[in-house]
Design a protein around this motif. Structure first.
Motif: not given
Length: 290
Positions: A213-221
């Motif tokens: 279970d991992t931290p989410g993100f608002s962008s992905y580069e």
């Protein structure tokens, strides 16, 4: 000396799962000298005195989330709150393809859609199925049949849950194993994105699988691949490439391109092609990492 898998990394300590027990260890200083960083999911050798001694060879290592030796990734994608983004989904799928990690697509929050919006999302899901991805889409996202199918697919594997903040990764895990009681967060109405409720990466025992279970993100580069690699990471492009007029076709301006012909015939999703073109430009324009 014992062998196990890193279950959690926290403040310089590494919890290692071995023989159905968890051992807390610290890494030797030589890891830093070698430029090595132990990751959750790493298979390692350690001493019973509490020292992590060696990282065994990895089959893959994701950058976001930071987890190694993943057998399969569940990409949890909200269809609303936050709004669905095909671009963000494709960024994750390309990163996983680059690492050779199979991806399962789980569309969440479908119960919040009107019938009309659900029909639109269903067309998108069909498009990804035609690419070759396994897709879970149900008007009731936590239907017992859906959860049973997902449980069977993950059993015996090291799995990472990934997706944007607020997509519902922890909520899905809570439905798979209610006793986990993981924290979940609501969407910030002002920012239109989720609140981070998962702070660290850790492997959880979920019905016979080890799930991160991992931290989410608002962008992905995450574009470490070259422009020559990129066409093979879009599976439908890779399948059509042998039919292109020119070997090594990049499916942009070349004549006799089978991918562009399939796009014109509606056999390839426009959003996928648009994202491919954007990623191509991003890779060309990104600055080197020294």
């Amino acid at each position: 000396m014992k062998t196990g898998i890193i279950q959690q990394s926290l403040s310089g300590f590494y919890d290692i799962l071995a023989d159905d027990k968890v051992y807390r260890t610290r890494a030797r200083g030589n890891f830093r000298k070698k430029g090595q960083k132990p990751l959750v999911g790493d298979r390692v050798e350690f001493s019973e005195e509490g020292y992590l001694l060696k990282i065994l060879p990895r089959k893959n290592a994701l950058v976001r989330p930071l987890v190694a030796n993943v057998d399969v990734a569940v990409v949890v994608t909200a269809v609303t709150e936050p709004e669905f983004s095909a671009n963000l989904l494709d960024r994750q799928l390309v990163a996983l393809a680059w690492q050779g990690v199979p991806a399962l697509l789980y569309f969440s929050k479908t119960d919040l859609l009107t019938p009309e919006k659900y029909a639109t999302v269903a067309k998108v899901a069909t498009g990804y199925r035609e690419v070759g991805y396994q897709v879970w889409l149900d008007p009731q996202p936590f239907a017992s049949t859906t959860l049973a199918q997902l449980t069977a697919e993950l059993k015996g594997k090291v799995v990472t849950m990934m997706g944007q903040t607020g997509a519902g990764k922890s909520t899905l895990l809570n439905h798979l194993v209610p006793s986990l009681n993981l924290k979940t967060g609501e969407i910030s109405k002002a920012l239109k994105r989720g609140r981070h409720t998962t702070r660290t990466v850790s492997l959880l025992s979920v019905n016979g699988a080890l799930v991160a279970d991992t931290p989410g993100f608002s962008s992905y580069e995450d574009f470490p691949m070259t422009i020559d690699d990129l066409p093979n990471l879009f599976y439908e492009f890779k399948a059509l490439a042998p039919q292109c007029k020119f070997r090594g076709c990049r499916h942009l301006k070349e004549p006799g391109c089978a991918v562009k012909s399939a796009l014109e015939d509606g056999k390839i999703m426009q959003s996928r092609y648009d994202d491919y073109c954007q990623f191509h430009d991003l890779i060309i324009n990104q600055k080197p990492n020294y």
